[in-house]
Design an enzyme around this catalytic site. Structure first.
Site, mmCIF file in Angstrom:
data_model
loop_
_atom_site.group_PDB
_atom_site.id
_atom_site.type_symbol
_atom_site.label_atom_id
_atom_site.label_comp_id
_atom_site.label_asym_id
_atom_site.label_seq_id
_atom_site.Cartn_x
_atom_site.Cartn_y
_atom_site.Cartn_z
ATOM 1 N N ASN A 1 -6.809 22.378 21.600
ATOM 2 C CA ASN A 1 -8.273 21.638 21.918
ATOM 3 C C ASN A 1 -9.410 22.512 22.625
ATOM 4 O O ASN A 1 -8.934 23.549 22.948
ATOM 5 C CB ASN A 1 -7.916 20.442 22.820
ATOM 6 C CG ASN A 1 -7.069 19.107 22.257
ATOM 7 O OD1 ASN A 1 -6.887 19.465 20.999
ATOM 8 N ND2 ASN A 1 -6.949 18.403 22.991
ATOM 9 N N LEU A 2 -10.706 21.931 22.363
ATOM 10 C CA LEU A 2 -11.846 22.777 22.850
ATOM 11 C C LEU A 2 -11.462 23.536 24.322
ATOM 12 O O LEU A 2 -11.655 24.885 24.358
ATOM 13 C CB LEU A 2 -12.828 22.038 22.932
ATOM 14 C CG LEU A 2 -14.213 22.591 22.964
ATOM 15 C CD1 LEU A 2 -14.555 23.510 21.794
ATOM 16 C CD2 LEU A 2 -15.422 21.401 23.049
ATOM 17 N N LYS A 3 -10.999 22.717 25.083
ATOM 18 C CA LYS A 3 -10.887 23.299 26.414
ATOM 19 C C LYS A 3 -9.911 24.242 26.819
ATOM 20 O O LYS A 3 -9.925 25.092 27.615
ATOM 21 C CB LYS A 3 -10.572 22.065 27.421
ATOM 22 C CG LYS A 3 -9.492 21.642 27.614
ATOM 23 C CD LYS A 3 -9.477 20.484 28.799
ATOM 24 C CE LYS A 3 -7.880 19.968 28.937
ATOM 25 N NZ LYS A 3 -7.510 18.982 28.139
ATOM 26 N N GLY A 4 -8.702 24.341 25.743
ATOM 27 C CA GLY A 4 -7.781 25.467 25.972
ATOM 28 C C GLY A 4 -7.049 25.511 27.283
ATOM 29 O O GLY A 4 -6.523 24.160 27.578
ATOM 30 N N LEU A 5 -6.942 26.664 27.878
ATOM 31 C CA LEU A 5 -5.948 26.736 28.930
ATOM 32 C C LEU A 5 -6.542 27.737 29.930
ATOM 33 O O LEU A 5 -6.824 29.079 29.246
ATOM 34 C CB LEU A 5 -4.586 27.139 28.399
ATOM 35 C CG LEU A 5 -3.518 27.465 29.477
ATOM 36 C CD1 LEU A 5 -3.217 25.960 30.076
ATOM 37 C CD2 LEU A 5 -2.438 27.956 28.776
#
Ligand code: B12
Length: 258
Positions: free
Chosen positions: A130-134
């Site tokens: 997902n776009l927001k990642g980690l």
């Protein structure tokens, strides 16, 4: 001048090279007190830590004591030998991965992922895709070089493969968290079998991940690679991009030779 480590006999570093200092934390189901402290030191010695010291201990609740112990580990590992043939990647940044894909592959790389079987844990696969990642590092959806399809959790393996065929995926990413009754082994094996039966195994990268997945386990189960705790999206992104580039190079050499 800084001393250099002997890579054939690497020891933990605490205050200076080769001192072997390690810190371990644990809880003993014994009441807080001097006898508990004594037990912790004894236990550290049975772990083969020399000169152990209890640097902190506290009562957790009735009958339980928590410890922080430091000691010297005299054992070492041969990093020089272990490194040979190990799964080791020189990670690229998001920008470098995008550039590699653009220059060497010339189209967007299609990846599809899910947490499969009955496994409802989606945080790991979402962190990768997902776009927001980690931790402020984007997931592959944010990269120019990837077209991402995240099917979510509790996805049957057959559905994941069916969708992978439909979108012409270059890579299938699977997350497995629940390992009770070896559910992950069952699920991962089933996925490989379905990919083989559908005839896409050879042209699709199969990648799995999860807290108890290792690269070695992944290879044993028939995957191309496995990732565990501490993985960031750019790690798997680097692997996919470099592996596809390497496979294209082999394919073009074979075609030229033929
Ligand atoms: C959040 C959570 C849940 C949430 C999940 C919500 C969601 N949308 O995901 C809810 C509440 C739904 C849940 C349910 C259950 N849970 Co739960 N859950 C957790 C918890 C607290 C955190 C997991 C997590 O999100 N970690 C953070 C992510 C980022 O870490 P990660 O998954 O390891 O991912 C990293 C790497 O592994 C890797 N990675 C992971 N996947 C992939 C995939 C690829 C392709 C790649 C490259 C990398 C990669 O990269 C990630 C980032 O570094 C853990 C305990 C813990 N502290 O870990 C228990 C835990 C995982 N749960 C557990 C259990 C048992 C369950 C239940 C079975 C409980 C029950 N009896 O109902 C159910 C599951 C039911 C089911 N059908 O699956 C156990 C699993 C034990 C085991 N080994 O089998 C744990 C360990 C708790 C425990 N100590 O008992 N859970």
């Amino acid at each position: 001048m800084r001393e250099t480590a002997d890579l054939s006999a690497v020891r933990p570093y605490g205050d200076h090279l080769n001192d072997g200092l390690v810190q371990v934390t644990f809880t003993l189901p014994v009441p807080y007190g001097l006898a508990a402290r004594h037990a912790a030191l004894e236990l550290a010695r049975t772990m083969r830590l020399t000169e152990p010291e209890v640097v902190h201990y506290q009562r957790l609740c009735d009958g339980y004591t928590y410890f922080v112990v430091i000691g010297q580990c005299r054992q070492s590992v041969d990093f020089a030998t272990l490194r040979e043939g190990a799964f080791d990647i020189q990670y690229l940044t998001e920008h470098e991965i995008d550039r590699l894909i653009e220059e060497q592959i010339g189209r967007r790389v299609v990846v599809i992922g899910a947490s499969t079987g009955t496994d409802t844990h989606s945080v790991g696969i979402d962190a990768m895709l997902n776009l927001k990642g980690l931790d402020g590092r984007h997931g592959l959806e944010a990269y120019h070089g990837f077209e991402v399809h995240n099917l979510g959790s509790q996805v049957p393996n057959a559905r994941l493969v069916e969708r992978a065929i439909a979108v012409n995926a270059d890579a299938i990413l699977v997350s497995q968290t629940v390992t009770q009754q070896n559910l992950h082994l069952h699920n991962l094996t089933e996925l490989v079998e379905i990919a083989e039966a559908e005839g896409i195994r050879d042209r699709t990268l199969l990648i799995c991940g999860g807290p108890r997945v290792s690269h070695e386990l992944a290879k044993e189960l028939g995957f191309d690679a496995g990732f565990s705790k501490g993985t960031y999206p750019d790690h798997v992104g680097t692997y996919i991009a470099k592996e596809l580039v390497a496979r294209r190079a082999i394919a073009s050499t074979t075609a030229t030779a033929g």
